[in-house]
Design a protein around this motif. Structure first.
Motif, PDB file in Angstrom:
ATOM      1  N   SER A   1       0.884  -1.275   0.073  1.00 18.92           N
ATOM      2  CA  SER A   1      -0.114   0.197  -0.117  1.00 18.92           C
ATOM      3  C   SER A   1       0.872   1.136  -0.025  1.00 18.92           C
ATOM      4  O   SER A   1       0.605   2.220  -0.775  1.00 18.92           O
ATOM      5  N   ASP A   2       2.052   1.263   0.732  1.00 21.11           N
ATOM      6  CA  ASP A   2       2.944   2.412   0.723  1.00 21.11           C
ATOM      7  C   ASP A   2       3.680   2.422  -0.632  1.00 21.11           C
ATOM      8  O   ASP A   2       3.752   3.697  -1.109  1.00 21.11           O
ATOM      9  N   PHE A   3       3.773   1.339  -1.239  1.00 24.45           N
ATOM     10  CA  PHE A   3       4.532   1.288  -2.454  1.00 24.45           C
ATOM     11  C   PHE A   3       3.551   1.928  -3.587  1.00 24.45           C
ATOM     12  O   PHE A   3       4.119   2.627  -4.407  1.00 24.45           O
ATOM     13  N   GLN A   4       2.375   1.688  -3.361  1.00 19.60           N
ATOM     14  CA  GLN A   4       1.460   2.120  -4.188  1.00 19.60           C
ATOM     15  C   GLN A   4       1.387   3.760  -4.367  1.00 19.60           C
ATOM     16  O   GLN A   4       1.312   4.158  -5.383  1.00 19.60           O
ATOM     17  N   GLN A   5       1.893   4.257  -3.288  1.00 24.87           N
ATOM     18  CA  GLN A   5       1.800   5.765  -3.132  1.00 24.87           C
ATOM     19  C   GLN A   5       3.030   6.184  -3.761  1.00 24.87           C
ATOM     20  O   GLN A   5       2.873   7.407  -4.451  1.00 24.87           O
ATOM     21  N   VAL A   6       3.911   5.645  -3.690  1.00 24.27           N
ATOM     22  CA  VAL A   6       5.377   5.945  -4.368  1.00 24.27           C
ATOM     23  C   VAL A   6       5.119   5.829  -5.934  1.00 24.27           C
ATOM     24  O   VAL A   6       5.333   6.679  -6.457  1.00 24.27           O
ATOM     25  N   LEU A   7       4.621   4.787  -6.423  1.00 31.01           N
ATOM     26  CA  LEU A   7       4.229   4.677  -7.765  1.00 31.01           C
ATOM     27  C   LEU A   7       3.116   5.689  -8.207  1.00 31.01           C
ATOM     28  O   LEU A   7       3.477   6.397  -9.249  1.00 31.01           O
ATOM     29  N   ALA A   8       2.412   6.082  -7.342  1.00 26.53           N
ATOM     30  CA  ALA A   8       1.236   7.400  -7.798  1.00 26.53           C
ATOM     31  C   ALA A   8       2.020   8.520  -7.718  1.00 26.53           C
ATOM     32  O   ALA A   8       1.876   9.530  -8.955  1.00 26.53           O
ATOM     33  N   ASP A   9       3.003   8.922  -6.967  1.00 29.15           N
ATOM     34  CA  ASP A   9       3.927  10.285  -6.975  1.00 29.15           C
ATOM     35  C   ASP A   9       4.679  10.194  -8.275  1.00 29.15           C
ATOM     36  O   ASP A   9       4.960  11.496  -8.740  1.00 29.15           O
ATOM     37  N   LEU A  10       5.293   9.084  -8.564  1.00 33.12           N
ATOM     38  CA  LEU A  10       6.041   9.046  -9.767  1.00 33.12           C
ATOM     39  C   LEU A  10       5.290   9.169 -11.200  1.00 33.12           C
ATOM     40  O   LEU A  10       5.784   9.455 -12.262  1.00 33.12           O
ATOM     41  N   ASN A  11       4.021   8.847 -11.098  1.00 32.47           N
ATOM     42  CA  ASN A  11       3.332   8.487 -12.417  1.00 32.47           C
ATOM     43  C   ASN A  11       1.838   9.225 -12.453  1.00 32.47           C
ATOM     44  O   ASN A  11       0.866   8.581 -12.236  1.00 32.47           O
ATOM     45  N   PRO A  12       1.837  10.861 -12.212  1.00 33.92           N
ATOM     46  CA  PRO A  12       0.848  11.434 -12.006  1.00 33.92           C
ATOM     47  C   PRO A  12      -0.240  11.317 -13.049  1.00 33.92           C
ATOM     48  O   PRO A  12      -1.506  11.172 -12.756  1.00 33.92           O
ATOM     49  N   GLU A  13       0.032  11.197 -14.138  1.00 32.93           N
ATOM     50  CA  GLU A  13      -0.939  10.876 -15.456  1.00 32.93           C
ATOM     51  C   GLU A  13      -1.666   9.570 -15.258  1.00 32.93           C
ATOM     52  O   GLU A  13      -2.907   9.450 -15.201  1.00 32.93           O
ATOM     53  N   TRP A  14      -1.099   8.434 -14.660  1.00 36.72           N
ATOM     54  CA  TRP A  14      -1.429   7.308 -14.544  1.00 36.72           C
ATOM     55  C   TRP A  14      -2.482   7.529 -13.180  1.00 36.72           C
ATOM     56  O   TRP A  14      -3.628   6.760 -13.199  1.00 36.72           O
ATOM     57  N   ASP A  15      -2.134   8.069 -12.106  1.00 35.46           N
ATOM     58  CA  ASP A  15      -2.730   8.325 -10.970  1.00 35.46           C
ATOM     59  C   ASP A  15      -4.199   9.130 -11.351  1.00 35.46           C
ATOM     60  O   ASP A  15      -5.191   8.670 -10.615  1.00 35.46           O
ATOM     61  N   ASP A  16      -3.968   9.954 -12.142  1.00 37.72           N
ATOM     62  CA  ASP A  16      -5.142  10.731 -12.436  1.00 37.72           C
ATOM     63  C   ASP A  16      -5.999   9.813 -13.356  1.00 37.72           C
ATOM     64  O   ASP A  16      -7.549   9.826 -12.855  1.00 37.72           O
ATOM     65  N   LEU A  17      -5.875   9.146 -14.134  1.00 36.26           N
ATOM     66  CA  LEU A  17      -6.539   7.937 -14.629  1.00 36.26           C
ATOM     67  C   LEU A  17      -7.128   7.042 -13.494  1.00 36.26           C
ATOM     68  O   LEU A  17      -8.541   6.904 -13.758  1.00 36.26           O
ATOM     69  N   LEU A  18      -6.494   6.643 -12.728  1.00 33.97           N
ATOM     70  CA  LEU A  18      -6.835   5.727 -11.737  1.00 33.97           C
ATOM     71  C   LEU A  18      -7.933   6.234 -10.940  1.00 33.97           C
ATOM     72  O   LEU A  18      -9.213   5.693 -10.607  1.00 33.97           O
ATOM     73  N   GLN A  19      -7.886   7.506 -10.544  1.00 34.66           N
ATOM     74  CA  GLN A  19      -8.643   8.411  -9.540  1.00 34.66           C
ATOM     75  C   GLN A  19      -9.938   8.516 -10.102  1.00 34.66           C
ATOM     76  O   GLN A  19     -10.888   8.825  -9.708  1.00 34.66           O
ATOM     77  N   SER A  20      -9.951   9.050 -11.600  1.00 35.39           N
ATOM     78  CA  SER A  20     -10.831   9.415 -11.989  1.00 35.39           C
ATOM     79  C   SER A  20     -11.993   8.206 -12.667  1.00 35.39           C
ATOM     80  O   SER A  20     -13.113   8.666 -12.558  1.00 35.39           O
ATOM     81  N   GLN A  21     -11.463   7.097 -12.986  1.00 33.38           N
ATOM     82  CA  GLN A  21     -12.219   6.014 -13.185  1.00 33.38           C
ATOM     83  C   GLN A  21     -13.165   6.441 -14.756  1.00 33.38           C
ATOM     84  O   GLN A  21     -12.996   5.310 -15.597  1.00 33.38           O
ATOM     85  N   SER A  22     -13.938   7.265 -14.702  1.00 35.60           N
ATOM     86  CA  SER A  22     -14.888   7.447 -15.801  1.00 35.60           C
ATOM     87  C   SER A  22     -14.106   8.114 -17.035  1.00 35.60           C
ATOM     88  O   SER A  22     -14.402   8.651 -17.875  1.00 35.60           O
ATOM     89  N   ALA A  23     -12.707   8.243 -16.942  1.00 37.82           N
ATOM     90  CA  ALA A  23     -11.872   9.052 -17.722  1.00 37.82           C
ATOM     91  C   ALA A  23     -11.652   8.248 -19.143  1.00 37.82           C
ATOM     92  O   ALA A  23     -11.388   9.005 -20.252  1.00 37.82           O
ATOM     93  N   SER A  24     -12.055   7.127 -19.199  1.00 41.19           N
ATOM     94  CA  SER A  24     -11.969   6.119 -20.299  1.00 41.19           C
ATOM     95  C   SER A  24     -12.993   5.246 -20.383  1.00 41.19           C
ATOM     96  O   SER A  24     -13.535   4.816 -19.415  1.00 41.19           O
ATOM     97  N   ARG A  25     -13.178   4.644 -21.757  1.00 47.60           N
ATOM     98  CA  ARG A  25     -14.249   3.942 -22.085  1.00 47.60           C
ATOM     99  C   ARG A  25     -13.446   2.617 -22.239  1.00 47.60           C
ATOM    100  O   ARG A  25     -13.944   1.564 -22.576  1.00 47.60           O
ATOM    101  N   LEU A  26     -12.214   2.351 -21.982  1.00 44.30           N
ATOM    102  CA  LEU A  26     -11.344   1.287 -22.297  1.00 44.30           C
ATOM    103  C   LEU A  26     -11.428   0.475 -20.805  1.00 44.30           C
ATOM    104  O   LEU A  26     -10.868   0.920 -20.083  1.00 44.30           O
ATOM    105  N   TYR A  27     -11.907  -0.734 -20.992  1.00 40.79           N
ATOM    106  CA  TYR A  27     -12.183  -1.620 -19.884  1.00 40.79           C
ATOM    107  C   TYR A  27     -11.156  -2.599 -19.916  1.00 40.79           C
ATOM    108  O   TYR A  27     -10.853  -3.315 -20.932  1.00 40.79           O
ATOM    109  N   SER A  28     -10.520  -2.840 -18.794  1.00 38.21           N
ATOM    110  CA  SER A  28      -9.438  -3.877 -18.527  1.00 38.21           C
ATOM    111  C   SER A  28      -9.788  -5.078 -17.757  1.00 38.21           C
ATOM    112  O   SER A  28     -10.168  -4.633 -16.561  1.00 38.21           O
TER     113      SER A  28
END
Length: 372
Positions: free
Chosen positions: A188-215
């Protein structure tokens, strides 16, 4: 010992199982038989579980009806040798894991997990029920039916439900470890480190509705991402303005302790050795058991199948609960083709343990994510 499995040979291995192994019997009959099996174990049953016990928590399995290999026969996990040697493999893994770990972290145990924990607990600690109400308060607590758990799962749901003495055969997603110095961190702590290093990916993860591509989320805590080319094609079809992300741009840190080593999740990758201590402890658990209960696994990986074979070779009674065939069907004394949550709740009632908590969530969890 390496985690050995030939992906192409799984179907062949399962097809050789006894043809009558999946014949269903009434739930009431199955629950009575399995309750007797647990009683006969004299509080010394070992339970071996696989991905099938977590499907009712909406975590997909590998080879079930909606399993990863069933829906995507070409799915290729990250292999240990590639993760160690290739920077690109680490970029790919951590991008997938960054998007797939949050659902694992928030997933709740289902009735299978709670029923197994109840079957392990001393009867005096269980909620009031038919058996508990009739116990003489002057007598010492009676032991539960299960002594040890061995799980192939990396989701930690057995422990979350209250199970004790759990050996994680293939490790856990909830820790990461430096491959150079051995320094460990909470995932969980490492997840925050990854989020800080990858703000664009984190924005996507937080928004959820930002994309219609489902994985799809897999049982090993990652998601199946589309390539940049696939993303671009879909964007053109739906006129999406979402940014195309390439996993090769995903950043991951070096070790905070030694400064140069690379972190790896504390799971056993395909092609990686299972720790010697884990192999020895699981072997000992089987040898000291009065019965082995196998739940929710096709036993396609040899690391799990060897334990069932060891039980058979040493005369330990075996019961298997699995939807569909398993590699160990021909070795079992009892075999039930039944949903584990339904059967174990019935077994708990048969043993007077009262109602079992937990909710069955059958809907596949999807995430609105992009990547490659």
């Amino acid at each position: 010992m390496k985690l050995r499995i030939s992906l192409r040979s799984v179907s062949k291995a399962l097809s050789t199982a006894a043809s009558d192994a999946t014949a269903r019997i009434p739930l009431t009959t199955a629950s009575k038989e399995l309750a007797s099996f647990l009683r006969d174990g004299a509080s010394n049953i070992t339970v071996l579980t696989g991905a099938g016990v977590s499907t009712d928590s909406a975590i997909p399995d590998y080879r079930g009806e909606n399993g990863t290999y069933t829906l995507n026969p070409d799915y290729k996990p990250v292999f240990f040798q590639a993760f160690v040697a290739l920077d690109e493999a680490r970029h790919r893994y951590w991008a997938r894991s960054f998007l797939g770990f949050p659902p694992i972290m928030t997933t709740e145990p289902n009735p299978t997990h709670y029923a197994l924990a109840a079957l392990q607990s001393p009867l005096s600690s269980l909620p009031a029920g038919p058996m508990q109400d009739t116990m003489d308060n002057q007598q010492p607590p009676r032991s539960g039916f299960i002594r040890n758990f061995i799980t192939q799962n990396v989701d930690g749901l057995h422990q979350k439900a209250g199970a004790k003495n759990v050996t994680e055969l293939h490790g856990t997603l909830h820790r990461v470890k430096c491959m150079s110095c051995g320094h460990e961190e909470d995932r969980s702590d490492f997840q925050q480190v990854l989020a800080d290093l990858n703000p664009e990916w984190d924005d996507l993860l937080q928004s959820q509705s930002a994309s219609r591509l489902y994985s799809r989320m897999n049982a090993d805590g990652d998601v199946e991402l589309k390539s940049p080319e696939q993303q671009q094609q879909q964007h053109q079809q739906i006129s999406s303005k979402d940014k195309v992300l390439d996993y090769r741009t995903f950043q991951y840190p070096t070790c905070s302790c030694c400064g140069s080593g690379h972190y790896k999740p504390s799971v056993v990758f395909f092609g990686e050795n299972i720790p010697v201590a884990t192999k020895e402890s699981t072997t000992q658990a089987i040898l000291e058991s009065n019965g082995l209960l196998v739940i929710g696994t096709s036993l396609a990986t040899f690391s799990a199948f060897r334990l069932v074979k060891l039980a058979k070779d040493t005369g330990v009674p075996i019961a298997i609960v699995n939807l569909g065939q398993s590699r160990g069907d021909a070795l079992a004394n009892l075999r039930y083709d039944e949903n584990s949550s339904l059967l174990l709740k019935a077994v708990a009632q048969e043993l007077g343990l009262g109602d079992i908590p937990g909710v069955i969530k059958r809907k596949k969890r999807v995430m609105n994510v992009v990547g490659s």
